[in-house]
Design a protein around this motif. Structure first.
Motif, short mmCIF file in Angstrom:
data_model
loop_
_atom_site.label_atom_id
_atom_site.label_comp_id
_atom_site.label_asym_id
_atom_site.label_seq_id
_atom_site.Cartn_x
_atom_site.Cartn_y
_atom_site.Cartn_z
N TRP A 285 67.24 -69.13 146.94
CA TRP A 285 66.74 -67.50 146.84
C TRP A 285 66.55 -67.31 145.29
O TRP A 285 67.14 -67.77 144.53
CB TRP A 285 67.32 -66.51 147.43
CG TRP A 285 68.95 -66.34 147.38
CD1 TRP A 285 69.94 -66.83 148.08
CD2 TRP A 285 69.46 -65.76 146.00
NE1 TRP A 285 71.22 -66.44 147.56
CE2 TRP A 285 71.15 -65.91 146.29
CE3 TRP A 285 69.18 -65.23 144.90
CZ2 TRP A 285 72.05 -65.29 145.52
CZ3 TRP A 285 69.83 -64.74 144.00
CH2 TRP A 285 71.57 -64.63 144.10
N VAL A 286 65.46 -66.41 145.00
CA VAL A 286 65.40 -65.93 143.70
C VAL A 286 65.21 -64.55 143.70
O VAL A 286 64.50 -63.75 144.63
CB VAL A 286 63.96 -66.72 143.05
CG1 VAL A 286 63.93 -65.99 141.67
CG2 VAL A 286 64.23 -68.35 143.05
N ARG A 287 65.80 -63.81 142.65
CA ARG A 287 65.64 -62.37 142.47
C ARG A 287 65.13 -62.05 141.21
O ARG A 287 65.63 -62.41 139.99
CB ARG A 287 67.21 -61.72 142.60
CG ARG A 287 67.66 -61.68 144.17
CD ARG A 287 69.27 -61.20 143.99
NE ARG A 287 69.91 -61.42 145.24
CZ ARG A 287 71.25 -61.45 145.45
NH1 ARG A 287 71.73 -61.00 144.16
NH2 ARG A 287 71.64 -61.63 146.73
N PHE A 288 64.33 -61.31 141.22
CA PHE A 288 63.30 -61.02 139.79
C PHE A 288 64.12 -59.78 139.17
O PHE A 288 64.49 -58.73 139.80
CB PHE A 288 62.03 -60.77 140.02
CG PHE A 288 61.25 -60.27 138.65
CD1 PHE A 288 60.93 -61.18 137.61
CD2 PHE A 288 60.82 -59.02 138.69
CE1 PHE A 288 60.37 -60.97 136.57
CE2 PHE A 288 60.04 -58.77 137.45
CZ PHE A 288 59.75 -59.77 136.49
N GLU A 289 64.65 -59.88 137.89
CA GLU A 289 65.41 -58.90 137.29
C GLU A 289 64.65 -58.09 136.18
O GLU A 289 65.23 -57.60 135.58
CB GLU A 289 66.84 -59.43 136.78
CG GLU A 289 67.55 -60.07 137.84
CD GLU A 289 68.72 -60.54 137.44
OE1 GLU A 289 69.85 -60.24 138.18
OE2 GLU A 289 68.81 -61.14 136.38
N GLY A 290 63.48 -58.52 135.94
CA GLY A 290 62.82 -57.80 134.88
C GLY A 290 62.42 -59.14 133.56
O GLY A 290 61.73 -59.70 133.64
N GLY A 291 63.73 -58.91 132.92
CA GLY A 291 63.63 -59.75 131.85
C GLY A 291 64.13 -61.20 132.32
O GLY A 291 64.27 -62.37 131.29
N SER A 292 64.69 -61.23 133.43
CA SER A 292 65.32 -62.67 133.88
C SER A 292 65.15 -62.74 135.36
O SER A 292 64.65 -61.93 136.01
CB SER A 292 66.66 -62.65 133.53
OG SER A 292 67.46 -61.53 134.15
N ARG A 293 65.50 -63.98 135.84
CA ARG A 293 65.39 -64.24 137.26
C ARG A 293 66.90 -64.66 137.45
O ARG A 293 67.34 -65.74 136.92
CB ARG A 293 64.28 -65.28 137.63
CG ARG A 293 63.04 -64.94 137.52
CD ARG A 293 62.13 -66.04 137.83
NE ARG A 293 60.81 -65.79 137.40
CZ ARG A 293 59.63 -64.84 137.61
NH1 ARG A 293 59.86 -64.39 138.82
NH2 ARG A 293 58.43 -64.91 137.01
N LEU A 294 67.28 -64.23 138.62
CA LEU A 294 68.74 -64.98 139.24
C LEU A 294 68.45 -65.68 140.57
O LEU A 294 67.94 -65.44 141.35
CB LEU A 294 69.66 -63.70 139.49
CG LEU A 294 71.03 -64.12 140.11
CD1 LEU A 294 71.83 -64.59 138.95
CD2 LEU A 294 71.80 -63.02 140.81
N CYS A 295 68.98 -67.06 140.08
CA CYS A 295 68.74 -68.14 141.28
C CYS A 295 69.90 -68.64 142.00
O CYS A 295 70.78 -68.73 141.13
CB CYS A 295 67.81 -69.14 140.49
SG CYS A 295 66.37 -68.78 139.60
#
Length: 340
Positions: A285-295
């Motif tokens: 899964w991938v979460r878009f955080e604005g300045g980054s992505r958490l994978c």
């Protein structure tokens, strides 16, 4: 200075806070965090004298409270800042801040410092949430409390305002030179604002230490998971290093770690690369955080680790990627049998 020793609080036959020990120096800010219902607000109420204590003592030098030696709230010189502001709606900003003050000099000081000059004659109903909280803080500090208790003071404000106001509150507390205990549900707020962080679970302190120490060297797995994204990978521990499926890293044994350990990984400890010829994991899964992505990446050993990458890196679930350890600082290592 505020000193709390072996403080326990009961609701009927139910012990909700157990043997709390803490000491705050002048101008020190302790951020108190923990799951809902763990006893954070109960501790504040006990320190303020709003509920009785069952065991232990609270000592500020001027007074000492025990189960048999009670000190009423009005005798404690405690400042309290609430999430709902608790302002008098029929009084102006200046009247709220100066309530029961004979000398208005300090009130004027905090009005100026907290940027409230233009609102002196305004009623609370005409103010924004941030302005109301500044008024509540100015009122508290103008009365020169021996210590300040803040119960989620920013929870009713929008995210953009929180980021600014948290630093205004911190700076004001430092200017006043009083110890403070600040209860929050926001882990980022706790780690960035506090001089120390206290993590509470089921009425018991799990760890009190600097934000850096609590985050990077948590006392147990509960603290590790509560203070941010945490994943654990199996490793072979020898000579202060652990060999894992994605590399070797320096480690510190938290609980007398044995030869086989679980190594705590934060997203920034894991480097993700899109290398078609050298894959060792699949993005789940991938979460878009604005300045980054958490994978999240699942490894062949069925362990899932997380990695934070730039927002410019386009990563999607199902992508095959290469992950490796990317750290020069020691990582926390726990024994396999540890379940806390």
């Amino acid at each position: 200075m505020l000193s709390v020793s072996k403080l326990s609080i009961d609701y009927g036959s139910n012990r909700v806070v157990s043997e709390l020990d803490l000491a705050l120096d002048k101008s020190e800010i302790l951020m108190l965090v923990g799951p809902t219902g763990c006893g954070k607000s109960t501790i504040l109420q006990a320190l303020a004298g709003l509920i009785p204590i069952s065991e232990g003592q609270i000592d500020v030098g001027k007074w000492r409270a025990t189960p048999t030696q009670t000190v009423p709230p009005e005798k404690r010189s405690v400042g309290m800042v609430f999430q709902d502001f608790a302002l008098f709606p029929h009084l102006s900003v200046q009247q709220n801040i100066c309530f029961r003050l004979k000398d208005h000099t300090l009130a004027d000081h905090w009005i100026d410092l907290l940027g409230l000059q233009a609102f002196r004659d305004k009623k609370p109903a005409t103010l924004s949430g941030g302005q109301k909280q500044r008024v509540a803080l100015a009122r508290t500090l103008a009365h020169q409390p021996d210590f300040v208790l803040l119960d989620e003071p920013l929870s009713n404000l929008d995210a953009a305002l929180k980021d600014t106001l948290r630093w205004d509150i911190r700076n004001a507390l430092k200017e006043a030179g009083v110890p403070a205990i600040w209860v929050t549900h926001d882990q980022e707020e706790a780690l960035s604002v506090g001089d120390r962080v206290g993590v509470l679970r089921d009425g018991k302190i799990q760890q009190i230490d600097t934000p850096e120490k609590c985050f990077s060297m948590p006392s147990n797995r509960f603290v590790a998971r509560f203070l941010g994204e945490a994943s654990f990978i199996r490793g072979q521990h020898q000579h202060h290093q652990a060999s894992t499926a994605i590399g070797i890293a320096p480690v510190v044994g938290i609980d007398d770690s044995a030869a086989e350990v679980d190594v705590l990984l934060r997203p920034d400890d894991v480097l993700l690369a899109q290398d078609a010829n050298n894959n060792n994991g699949v993005v789940t899964w991938v979460r878009f955080e604005g300045g980054s992505r958490l994978c999240a990446i699942e490894l062949p050993c069925k362990t899932t680790v997380t990695s934070r990458v730039s927002h410019e890196m386009l990563v999607r679930p199902g992508d095959k990627v290469h992950v490796s350890l990317s750290t020069s600082h020691p990582l926390a290592a726990f024994t396999i049998q540890s379940s806390t």
